[in-house]
Design an enzyme around this catalytic site. Structure first.
Site, PDB file in Angstrom:
ATOM      1  N   GLY A  19       0.827  -1.205   0.000  1.00 13.49           N
ATOM      2  CA  GLY A  19       0.000   0.000   0.000  1.00 13.49           C
ATOM      3  C   GLY A  19       0.859   1.252   0.000  1.00 13.49           C
ATOM      4  N   ASP A  40       0.271  -8.996   1.324  1.00  8.60           N
ATOM      5  CA  ASP A  40      -0.728  -8.089   0.748  1.00  8.60           C
ATOM      6  C   ASP A  40      -1.627  -8.836  -0.224  1.00  8.60           C
ATOM      7  OD1 ASP A  40      -1.960  -5.713  -0.649  1.00  8.60           O
ATOM      8  OD2 ASP A  40      -0.508  -4.670   0.616  1.00  8.60           O
ATOM      9  N   THR A  44      -6.375  -2.872  -2.268  1.00 12.81           N
ATOM     10  CA  THR A  44      -6.222  -1.426  -2.536  1.00 12.81           C
ATOM     11  C   THR A  44      -4.779  -1.062  -2.870  1.00 12.81           C
ATOM     12  OG1 THR A  44      -5.888  -0.902  -0.184  1.00 12.81           O
ATOM     13  CG2 THR A  44      -8.149  -0.806  -1.006  1.00 12.81           C
ATOM     14  N   ALA A 124      -1.464  -0.166  13.142  1.00 14.16           N
ATOM     15  CA  ALA A 124      -1.759   1.151  12.552  1.00 14.16           C
ATOM     16  C   ALA A 124      -3.215   1.515  12.789  1.00 14.16           C
ATOM     17  CB  ALA A 124      -1.464   1.131  11.056  1.00 14.16           C
ATOM     18  N   TYR A 155     -14.944   1.508   9.044  1.00 17.16           N
ATOM     19  CA  TYR A 155     -13.509   1.778   9.230  1.00 17.16           C
ATOM     20  C   TYR A 155     -13.229   2.178  10.678  1.00 17.16           C
ATOM     21  CZ  TYR A 155      -8.949   4.035   8.314  1.00 17.16           C
ATOM     22  OH  TYR A 155      -7.612   4.398   8.323  1.00 17.16           O
ATOM     23  N   THR A 185      -2.145  11.311   5.989  1.00 23.84           N
ATOM     24  CA  THR A 185      -0.787  11.246   5.458  1.00 23.84           C
ATOM     25  C   THR A 185      -0.855  11.217   3.933  1.00 23.84           C
ATOM     26  OG1 THR A 185      -0.046  10.110   7.450  1.00 23.84           O
ATOM     27  CG2 THR A 185       1.327   9.837   5.501  1.00 23.84           C
TER      28      THR A 185
END
Ligand code: NAD
Ligand code: UDP
Length: 326
Positions: A19, A40, A44, A124, A155, A185
Site C-alpha cells: 500500500g 498483501d 487497494t 496502525a 472503518y 498522510t
C-alpha cells in the site's frame, strides 16, 4: 529526533506492505538492513509500489489475504507491523465488509502470529477513532465521537475494535503491543483513483479539471508527509512503547485552502466546484503530537509546500508516463 538505540537487522512482517504507507515503510526498513516479509492481497495496494523490491535478497512478498490466517512464516520474527486495511473513504465504502474483516479477524491473526513468535506487534490505528471530535486538537486521552451506525463506522469501529483487541492481548498474554494513531498522510504512491483529498486535487489540477471540494471546504485536516510518518513509525517499531501514540502534522488547513494552494503550486487553470459533503465527514482534525515528541523526539518536519511539491512531481511523472493510472 532521537537516534534509535536498537541495532538494525530485524526480521519484520509488514501487512499491507504494497500500500501507500506500507511500501514506504518497506523501503525504509530494507535501507537500514532489516529483512522484510510483505503480506498483501492488493485489494487497494499496487504491485507498482513494490516492484522495485521484488528480487531483493532481504524482501519476500506473500500475495494473500491475512484474514485467511495461517501466515506461513518459518523462523523467528522480531516485529509484525499491521498496516493492512483500506484507508481511503472511497475504498472502505466500496468494500465495507472486507474492511471490518481485516480490522477484526485480520488483527487477531496478526496478534496470534506475534504471540507465537514472541514478536512485537505495531498496529496502525487512525485519527478516525476520534470521529468528529469535540476536543481540539486531539490528544490520545480523548475517547472520540464516532457514529457507530454511519457509513464510516466500518472503518472507524474496526480500528477501535482492533485497538481493544491489541490491548486485550497485551493485558492477557503480555504481548508486546504498540498502537499508532495516524493522521492524514500523503505523498508519492497515493493512488490517483483512491479518492483521498490530496491525490484527487493534484490529479484534477494537473488535468485542468475542476477541483471537487466537498461541502463549503471549511472542514480542516492536518496533512503529514509520508517520510515524516515513516520516521515516527520506525521509532515506535524500535521501542517497547504501548501507546496509543498520535502521529501526524500539527499544521491545520481548511480543505478550501488546500485546493487553492494546489492550484497555485501546479500553475493550473482549474476552477473549484463545491459538491455535497459526505455523511459524518469530520469538521476538524488536528493531532496533538506532544506524546510522540516526549517519547521519541519526533515531530513532523516537512512543510505542506515541500510535501505537496514532491507529491505533484510524482503525479506529473505518473500522468506523463502511463496510458492509464490507478
Ligand atoms: P492503502 O490502501 O494504500 O494500503 C493498505 C494496504 O493493505 C493495501 O496494499 C491493501 O491491498 C492491503 N490490504 C487490505 N486488506 C488486506 C487483507 N485482508 N490482506 C492483505 N492485505 C490487505 O492505505 P494506506 O494509506 O497505506 O494505509 C495503511 C494503514 O495506515 C491502514 O491501516 C490505514 O488505516 C492506516 N492509516 C492511514 C492513514 C493515511 O492517511 N494514509 C491515516 C490513518 C491510518
Ligand atoms: N475532500 C474533498 N474533495 C475530495 C476528496 C476529499 O473536499 O475530492 C474532503 C473530505 O470531505 C474531507 C477531507 O477532504 O473533509 C479529507 O478527505 P480524505 O478522503 O482525504 O480523508 P478523511 O480525512 O476524510 O479520511
Amino acid at each position: 529526533m532521537l537516534e534509535s538505540t536498537v541495532p538494525p537487522g530485524k526480521r519484520v512482517l509488514v501487512t499491507g506492505g504494497a500500500g501507500f504507507i506500507g511500501s514506504h515503510l518497506c523501503d525504509r526498513l530494507l535501507a537500514r538492513g532489516d529483512e522484510v516479509i510483505c503480506v498483501d492481497n492488493f485489494c487497494t495496494g499496487l504491485k507498482d509500489n513494490i516492484s522495485h523490491l521484488i528480487g531483493s535478497e532481504r524482501f519476500t512478498l506473500l500475495s494473500r489475504d491475512i484474514c485467511e490466517g495461517g501466515l506461513d512464516v518459518s523462523g523467528d520474527l522480531d516485529v509484525v507491523v499491521h498496516l493492512a486495511s483500506p484507508a481511503s473513504p472511497k475504498d472502505y465504502l466500496e468494500i465495507p465488509i472486507e474492511t471490518l474483516e481485516v480490522g477484526s479477524t485480520g488483527t487477531k491473526v496478526c496478534l496470534e502470529l506475534a504471540e507465537q513468535t514472541g514478536a512485537r506487534i505495531v498496529f496502525a490505528s487512525t485519527s478516525e477513532v476520534y470521529g468528529d471530535p469535540w476536543v481540539h486538537p486531539q490528544k490520545e486521552t480523548y475517547w472520540g465521537n464516532v457514529n457507530p451506525v454511519g457509513p464510516r463506522s466500518v472503518y472507524d469501529e474496526a480500528k477501535r475494535f482492533s485497538e481493544a483487541l491489541c490491548m486485550a492481548w497485551h493485558r492477557r498474554y503480555g504481548t508486546n503491543v504498540g498502537i499508532v494513531r495516524i493522521f492524514n498522510t500523503y505523498g508519492p504512491r497515493l493512488k490517483a483513483s483512491d479518492g483521498r483529498v490530496v491525490s484527487n486535487f493534484i490529479v484534477q489540477a494537473l488535468q485542468n479539471e475542476s477541483l471537487s471540494v466537498y461541502g463549503d471546504g471549511s472542514q480542516t485536516r492536518s496533512l503529514c508527509y509520508v517520510d515524516d510518518l515513516v520516521s515516527g513509525l520506525t521509532a515506535l517499531i524500535d521501542s517497547d512503547v504501548t501507546g496509543p501514540v498520535n502521529m501526524g502534522n500539527m499544521d491545520e488547513y481548511t480543505v478550501l485552502q488546500l485546493a487553492e494552494r494546489i492550484i497555485e503550486l501546479t500553475g493550473s487553470a482549474s476552477q473549484i466546484t463545491f459538491l455535497d459533503l459526505p455523511q459524518d465527514d469530520p469538521t476538524r482534525r488536528k493531532p496533538d503530537t506532544t506524546l510522540a515528541f516526549e517519547l521519541f523526539g519526533w515531530k513532523a518536519e516537512v512543510s505542506l509546500d515541500e510535501g505537496l511539491g514532491k507529491t505533484i512531481d510524482y503525479f506529473v511523472q505518473r500522468l506523463g508516463s502511463a496510458g492509464s493510472i490507478r
